[in-house]
Motif scaffolding. Structure first.
Motif, PDB file in Angstrom:
ATOM      1  N   ASP A 179      32.658  96.260  86.024  1.00 30.32           N
ATOM      2  CA  ASP A 179      33.184  97.592  85.751  1.00 30.32           C
ATOM      3  C   ASP A 179      33.325  98.331  87.075  1.00 30.32           C
ATOM      4  O   ASP A 179      32.420  98.294  87.918  1.00 30.32           O
ATOM      5  N   ILE A 180      34.432  99.000  87.255  1.00 29.27           N
ATOM      6  CA  ILE A 180      34.726  99.650  88.527  1.00 29.27           C
ATOM      7  C   ILE A 180      34.595 101.166  88.402  1.00 29.27           C
ATOM      8  O   ILE A 180      35.208 101.787  87.532  1.00 29.27           O
ATOM      9  N   THR A 181      33.791 101.732  89.275  1.00 28.37           N
ATOM     10  CA  THR A 181      33.680 103.182  89.380  1.00 28.37           C
ATOM     11  C   THR A 181      34.735 103.672  90.368  1.00 28.37           C
ATOM     12  O   THR A 181      34.812 103.171  91.487  1.00 28.37           O
ATOM     13  N   ASP A 182      35.540 104.614  89.961  1.00 29.55           N
ATOM     14  CA  ASP A 182      36.611 105.111  90.832  1.00 29.55           C
ATOM     15  C   ASP A 182      36.969 106.524  90.403  1.00 29.55           C
ATOM     16  O   ASP A 182      37.793 106.742  89.509  1.00 29.55           O
ATOM     17  N   GLU A 183      36.338 107.495  91.026  1.00 35.37           N
ATOM     18  CA  GLU A 183      36.561 108.887  90.661  1.00 35.37           C
ATOM     19  C   GLU A 183      37.966 109.368  91.026  1.00 35.37           C
ATOM     20  O   GLU A 183      38.412 110.419  90.565  1.00 35.37           O
ATOM     21  N   SER A 184      38.675 108.584  91.847  1.00 34.22           N
ATOM     22  CA  SER A 184      40.030 108.963  92.258  1.00 34.22           C
ATOM     23  C   SER A 184      41.094 108.466  91.296  1.00 34.22           C
ATOM     24  O   SER A 184      42.257 108.840  91.405  1.00 34.22           O
ATOM     25  N   ALA A 185      40.721 107.592  90.360  1.00 35.74           N
ATOM     26  CA  ALA A 185      41.701 107.011  89.439  1.00 35.74           C
ATOM     27  C   ALA A 185      42.326 108.082  88.541  1.00 35.74           C
ATOM     28  O   ALA A 185      41.658 109.039  88.152  1.00 35.74           O
ATOM     29  N   PHE A 186      43.603 107.896  88.230  1.00 32.86           N
ATOM     30  CA  PHE A 186      44.263 108.809  87.301  1.00 32.86           C
ATOM     31  C   PHE A 186      45.457 108.114  86.637  1.00 32.86           C
ATOM     32  O   PHE A 186      45.954 107.084  87.133  1.00 32.86           O
ATOM     33  N   LYS A 218      43.372 112.940  84.840  1.00 36.44           N
ATOM     34  CA  LYS A 218      42.261 112.460  85.654  1.00 36.44           C
ATOM     35  C   LYS A 218      41.216 111.778  84.783  1.00 36.44           C
ATOM     36  O   LYS A 218      41.125 112.012  83.583  1.00 36.44           O
ATOM     37  N   ILE A 219      40.428 110.946  85.415  1.00 44.10           N
ATOM     38  CA  ILE A 219      39.396 110.207  84.685  1.00 44.10           C
ATOM     39  C   ILE A 219      38.309 111.165  84.215  1.00 44.10           C
ATOM     40  O   ILE A 219      37.931 112.107  84.932  1.00 44.10           O
ATOM     41  N   ASN A 220      37.805 110.962  83.010  1.00 44.70           N
ATOM     42  CA  ASN A 220      36.723 111.782  82.485  1.00 44.70           C
ATOM     43  C   ASN A 220      35.410 111.441  83.184  1.00 44.70           C
ATOM     44  O   ASN A 220      35.153 110.285  83.505  1.00 44.70           O
ATOM     45  N   SER A 221      34.601 112.456  83.401  1.00 44.52           N
ATOM     46  CA  SER A 221      33.340 112.286  84.125  1.00 44.52           C
ATOM     47  C   SER A 221      32.416 111.299  83.404  1.00 44.52           C
ATOM     48  O   SER A 221      32.287 111.327  82.186  1.00 44.52           O
ATOM     49  N   GLY A 222      31.775 110.432  84.183  1.00 43.90           N
ATOM     50  CA  GLY A 222      30.779 109.521  83.641  1.00 43.90           C
ATOM     51  C   GLY A 222      31.318 108.193  83.148  1.00 43.90           C
ATOM     52  O   GLY A 222      30.552 107.353  82.672  1.00 43.90           O
ATOM     53  N   TYR A 223      32.624 107.972  83.271  1.00 45.82           N
ATOM     54  CA  TYR A 223      33.219 106.724  82.801  1.00 45.82           C
ATOM     55  C   TYR A 223      33.637 105.838  83.979  1.00 45.82           C
ATOM     56  O   TYR A 223      33.963 106.335  85.069  1.00 45.82           O
ATOM     57  N   THR A 224      33.652 104.530  83.736  1.00 48.22           N
ATOM     58  CA  THR A 224      34.213 103.618  84.734  1.00 48.22           C
ATOM     59  C   THR A 224      35.729 103.610  84.588  1.00 48.22           C
ATOM     60  O   THR A 224      36.264 103.792  83.491  1.00 48.22           O
ATOM     61  N   ALA A 225      36.394 103.389  85.692  1.00 43.76           N
ATOM     62  CA  ALA A 225      37.853 103.531  85.715  1.00 43.76           C
ATOM     63  C   ALA A 225      38.567 102.325  85.125  1.00 43.76           C
ATOM     64  O   ALA A 225      39.666 102.455  84.582  1.00 43.76           O
ATOM     65  N   ARG A 226      37.972 101.142  85.247  1.00 42.89           N
ATOM     66  CA  ARG A 226      38.615  99.940  84.733  1.00 42.89           C
ATOM     67  C   ARG A 226      37.637  98.781  84.806  1.00 42.89           C
ATOM     68  O   ARG A 226      36.542  98.904  85.378  1.00 42.89           O
ATOM     69  N   TYR A 227      38.043  97.660  84.206  1.00 41.70           N
ATOM     70  CA  TYR A 227      37.272  96.432  84.300  1.00 41.70           C
ATOM     71  C   TYR A 227      38.057  95.461  85.170  1.00 41.70           C
ATOM     72  O   TYR A 227      39.234  95.184  84.899  1.00 41.70           O
ATOM     73  N   ASP A 228      37.423  94.969  86.208  1.00 46.08           N
ATOM     74  CA  ASP A 228      38.106  94.146  87.212  1.00 46.08           C
ATOM     75  C   ASP A 228      37.934  92.667  86.869  1.00 46.08           C
ATOM     76  O   ASP A 228      36.983  92.021  87.306  1.00 46.08           O
ATOM     77  N   ASP A 229      38.863  92.134  86.066  1.00 42.83           N
ATOM     78  CA  ASP A 229      38.773  90.728  85.691  1.00 42.83           C
ATOM     79  C   ASP A 229      40.090  90.029  86.012  1.00 42.83           C
ATOM     80  O   ASP A 229      40.929  90.556  86.737  1.00 42.83           O
ATOM     81  N   ALA A 230      40.271  88.819  85.466  1.00 43.90           N
ATOM     82  CA  ALA A 230      41.468  88.034  85.754  1.00 43.90           C
ATOM     83  C   ALA A 230      42.648  88.408  84.864  1.00 43.90           C
ATOM     84  O   ALA A 230      43.726  87.839  84.991  1.00 43.90           O
ATOM     85  N   GLY A 231      42.446  89.373  83.961  1.00 44.95           N
ATOM     86  CA  GLY A 231      43.526  89.802  83.082  1.00 44.95           C
ATOM     87  C   GLY A 231      44.470  90.760  83.769  1.00 44.95           C
ATOM     88  O   GLY A 231      44.378  91.026  84.967  1.00 44.95           O
TER      89      GLY A 231
END
Length: 481
Positions: free
Chosen positions: A86-93, A109-122
């Motif tokens: 899981d990727i933390t990225d407060e700059s994601a939007f 903008k990303i909601n506070s306390g959430y991870t921005a995405r899941y970094d997998d092979a998909g």
């Protein structure tokens, strides 16, 4: 109007983003340049094609187009690496040009306390809600509509699509974001880089004087530094961090500055396991024949996420309290045990640690595992309980940002480095003002002014923090007059 890009592998292809919308998106990102990496209609609407062209490319912007004329997508400042985390990225939007009358894009903008995405092979995803090229299927799935069960969409692996689960990291409304039109006509991914010409005009978010005079002033202040307590001749600064973050390299860099040439006294490198196996206390001399400077840099075995590997938290506790001798060899399976005589009385203040510095690789902040983050949190709690000041040294900034690699003086106009400073502040629980980005000497053969200024500024701050600690613990009678 379609434009051609300078990427040689894409010279024969045009991109769909108009110049007007490119400028509007660049304004959201803070004066950047966009370079086309991936074009789905050319390279294929599948995850492997996306990762082949977009992995390890730094910050990226995804731009999708549908039949209804919507242009929408998302930005992430953390590169794709198929890390399985899981990727933390407060700059994601997320963004959308959903209204032709609107002068600027909608930005979510990303909601506070959430991870921005899941970094997998998909395929790329945002908040594990909005998926592009999901299973190579041509649909948008909105949980509130249940598009799959309605039978409204046909499935073809040759057609691009978006999958939207709904809720969570981003407050997404399918009608607003992409007009409920699930079929895409194109999907592009752009590399996002700072524009050096524009950045030169941007006001720095920290002020640094990049001059030989400033370097000399810093060296003089460090030479003339005297600890706040007369019983402490040299303050002790403990370096803690993951394997390969640059703890030993920082000592070598500081030692090189005061020796006036490149040195390699502490073992450093890029091995997968810690090259430092002993607790080392490194004094620094003011030149080859000079006196020892008023500080000692203490190097430790690297932290590792696995239990029974790397530096043990109990060992750190013993180091902080001054019980561990120089050259003690760490045993990850057995914490240090002081002998009975030493254990029966506390160490002197001279032997204790006066400032703790966490050394973190700027290129790996967002990929830090939960286990490693938990270890650092446990260490911080112990350090806090002893009242020892803490700061973060963020290394390898040149590898993290191409703008900084080109010109180190751009470090405090780089919006990407600023986001990394904010991210490490959030993840480690230290104030932004206590995070100092630096570049250690690694492959250089000669000293460089800009490197020296950053490194010496960080060291001066460590001495200031050590003074704060001594000022807090020492009685008035023991302070120098």
């Amino acid at each position: 109007m379609k434009k051609r890009l300078g990427n040689p592998s894409l010279n024969s292809f045009t991109y769909n983003l108009t110049e007007e919308k490119r400028k509007q998106l660049c304004a959201l990102l803070g004066n950047v340049e966009l370079t086309l990496l991936y074009k789905a209609s050319v390279h294929g609407y599948n995850a492997s094609a996306f990762h082949q062209r977009c992995d390890r490319q730094g910050p990226t912007l995804l731009v999708a187009y549908n039949r209804s004329g919507y242009i929408f997508g998302g930005y992430t400042s953390v590169e794709y690496a198929q890390s399985g985390r899981d990727i933390t990225d407060e700059s994601a939007f997320l963004f959308s040009f959903q209204d032709v009358q609107r002068s600027n894009p909608l930005c979510i903008k990303i909601n506070s306390g959430y991870t921005a995405r899941y970094d997998d092979a998909g395929g790329p995803n945002f908040g594990q809600q909005l998926y592009f090229c999901y299973n190579n299927q041509p649909v948008v799935y909105n949980q509130s509509v249940n598009a799959f069960s309605s039978g409204s969409f046909s499935f073809s692996p040759a057609t691009p699509f978006v999958y939207n689960q709904g809720g969570g990291a981003f407050t997404v409304n399918a009608a607003t974001l992409y007009g409920n039109d699930t079929q895409l006509t194109e999907c592009e991914v752009y590399k996002v880089e700072q524009n050096p010409q524009i950045s030169a005009k941007v006001k720095p978010w920290r002020n640094v004087e990049w001059t030989a005079k400033r370097r000399d002033e810093l060296m003089k202040m460090i030479r003339n530094y005297k600890p706040m307590m007369t019983s402490v001749s040299r303050v002790r600064i403990l370096m803690i961090g993951p394997v390969g973050a640059g703890k030993s390299s920082f000592f070598n860099s500081i030692n090189s500055i005061f020796m006036g040439r490149m040195t390699s006294k502490a073992m450093s490198g890029s091995a997968g396991t810690s090259l430092t196996t002993q607790f080392r206390t490194y004094p620094v001399k003011d030149g080859r024949e000079g006196k020892p400077l008023p500080f000692v840099l203490c190097d430790t075995m690297g932290l590792e996420e696995q239990s029974g590997a790397g530096l043990d938290i109990e060992d750190i506790s013993s180091i902080l309290q001054g019980h561990v001798p120089d050259r003690y060899k760490f045993n990850p399976r057995t914490p240090f045990q002081p002998d009975e005589q030493k254990a029966s009385k506390p160490a002197s203040l001279q032997e204790k640690i006066h400032c703790v510095v966490y050394v973190i690789d700027a290129t790996k902040i967002s990929l830090m595992s939960d286990k490693l983050e938990e270890k650092l949190a446990a260490i911080r709690r112990k350090v806090n309980s002893l009242g020892i000041p803490q700061m973060v040294l963020m290394t390898k900034v040149d590898e993290a940002c191409s703008l900084v690699e080109e010109d180190l003086q751009s470090i405090y106009v780089s919006s990407y480095i600023k986001t990394k400073v904010q991210e490490v502040s959030s993840r480690l629980g230290v104030p932004v003002s206590c995070v100092l980005p630096v570049k250690n000497y690694s492959q250089e053969l000669e000293l460089e002014l800009n490197c020296d200024v950053l490194l010496l500024t960080a060291l001066q701050q460590m001495l200031n923090f050590a003074d704060d600690y001594l000022d807090d613990v020492c009685p008035v009678v023991d302070k120098p007059k």
